[in-house]
Design an enzyme around this catalytic site. Sequence first.
Site: not given
Ligand SMILES: Cc1cc2nc3c(=O)[nH]c(=O)nc-3n(C[C@H](O)[C@H](O)[C@H](O)COP(=O)(O)OP(=O)(O)OC[C@H]3O[C@@H](n4cnc5c(N)ncnc54)[C@H](O)[C@@H]3O)c2cc1C
Length: 411
Positions: A83, A212, A304, A308, A396
């Site tokens: 995009h 948006y 969101p 980011k 962005y």
């Molecule tokens: C519900 C939701 C919707 C979102 N929607 C958007 C969106 O539409 N657009 C956007 O830009 N961003 C969105 N985000 C933000 C984006 O998805 C996150 O910033 C991204 O997933 C971060 O990745 P991460 O690996 O840091 O964390 P996560 O993706 O949260 O991964 C953490 C992992 O750790 C695991 N875990 C947790 N506790 C434990 C434990 N005690 N032991 C072992 N494993 C564990 C979890 O199961 C998970 O797999 C959203 C976030 C959420 C929570």
Amino acid sequence: MRPASSAPPAPATTTVGIVGGGPAGLLLARLLHRSGIDCVVLESRDRAYVEQRQRAGILEQGTADTLRACGAGERLDREGIVHHGIRLRFDRRSHRIDFPPLTGGRSVLVYAQTEVVKDLIALQLAEGPPLVFGARALAVERADTERPVIRYAHQGREHALTCDYVVGCDGFHGIVRDAVPAAARRTYERGYPYSWLGVLADVPPSCDELVYAHSERGFALFSMRSPTISRLYLQVPNGTDPADWPDERIWDELDARSATDGPWTLARGPITAKSVLPMRSVVTEPMRYGRVLLAGDAAHIVPPTGAKGLNLAASDVTELAHAFAHLKETGSTELLDGWSDTCLRRVWRAEQFSYSMTTTLHTDPGQSAFDTRLQLAQLDRIASSGHAAAELAENYTGLPFARAAVPTSAR
Ligand SMILES: Cc1cc2nc3c(=O)[nH]c(=O)nc-3n(C[C@H](O)[C@H](O)[C@H](O)COP(=O)(O)OP(=O)(O)OC[C@H]3O[C@@H](n4cnc5c(N)ncnc54)[C@H](O)[C@@H]3O)c2cc1C
């Protein structure tokens, strides 16, 4: 490829113990593996759950470059949609922000987080390092020593993984943060008086770029997951129950919030998923305590609106992989010692951008007519000033990562 069900149990010791198999944990494991640094990923959920969890969908160029450079770019380049801009809709008009001329040629890629996660899991199960599903970390012990220990439960039994370093990639509700004494960390937090109702619909997107929409009825975002699947969001009050939003109500509201004097037809189709996403800004500082480090959502979250969250997770772990590779190659902890400060500069930049996008586009329940005029003045400024548009476009598409996409040793 080894099936997930026969994945070997984790060894009892490793160099880097990673809690969480989301984007941050999986990408870090991939980068470390390519640098010859051994690690283990413990993920509390099963593979199917992790692969289906609907979340982000916009990859900055730096994130896509890292995925490509570590061998996870093949499907992304085939199926991801480049995009070059976004549309702002306000005051019944539409304005396009054209990224490349404003950013020296940068763009973003539409490729769902579910697909990034599937690609990284497939690679890790095929090539290593160990990735243990159904392994729930219970606590990190001896965080202030040179050999921190992750205690975790797997198949009804408790185990211990002794590590040189522990990285908490366990998301906002994770447990690794608790290993850092309260006196050694500070949390900065801001809530918002609204949430997002997010839906997936089996219908081609009505616009070829994200729209948006600012509206006095509340914000709406028209996004996509693929050429045939739309991802749509409506601002809703906190505490909203998705059951109160039948499909027709969702489509009517999306229509009302995107009304324009220009050409626009919102294509409707079957809605296949609905969920409510609260909006928060949170940063925990520092991101390192002794040999325990926090990356991605475990350390910080953003609303969101600026797309980011996933990208910050990727930049945190890219930088961290550099630091571990540097330690392995030179014996120096210099990069590791500076890692938290390096990341936090980028994190706060993204927090500011996400906050600004959120508060400019959403309608606060207590908002006055004056506040609305200020929002419209800001949107008009973006639409009419190259400088204001460039500021949005640069943020962005993503500020450059501090270092090249991946450590040289990981290519
Ligand atoms: C519900 C939701 C919707 C979102 N929607 C958007 C969106 O539409 N657009 C956007 O830009 N961003 C969105 N985000 C933000 C984006 O998805 C996150 O910033 C991204 O997933 C971060 O990745 P991460 O690996 O840091 O964390 P996560 O993706 O949260 O991964 C953490 C992992 O750790 C695991 N875990 C947790 N506790 C434990 C434990 N005690 N032991 C072992 N494993 C564990 C979890 O199961 C998970 O797999 C959203 C976030 C959420 C929570």
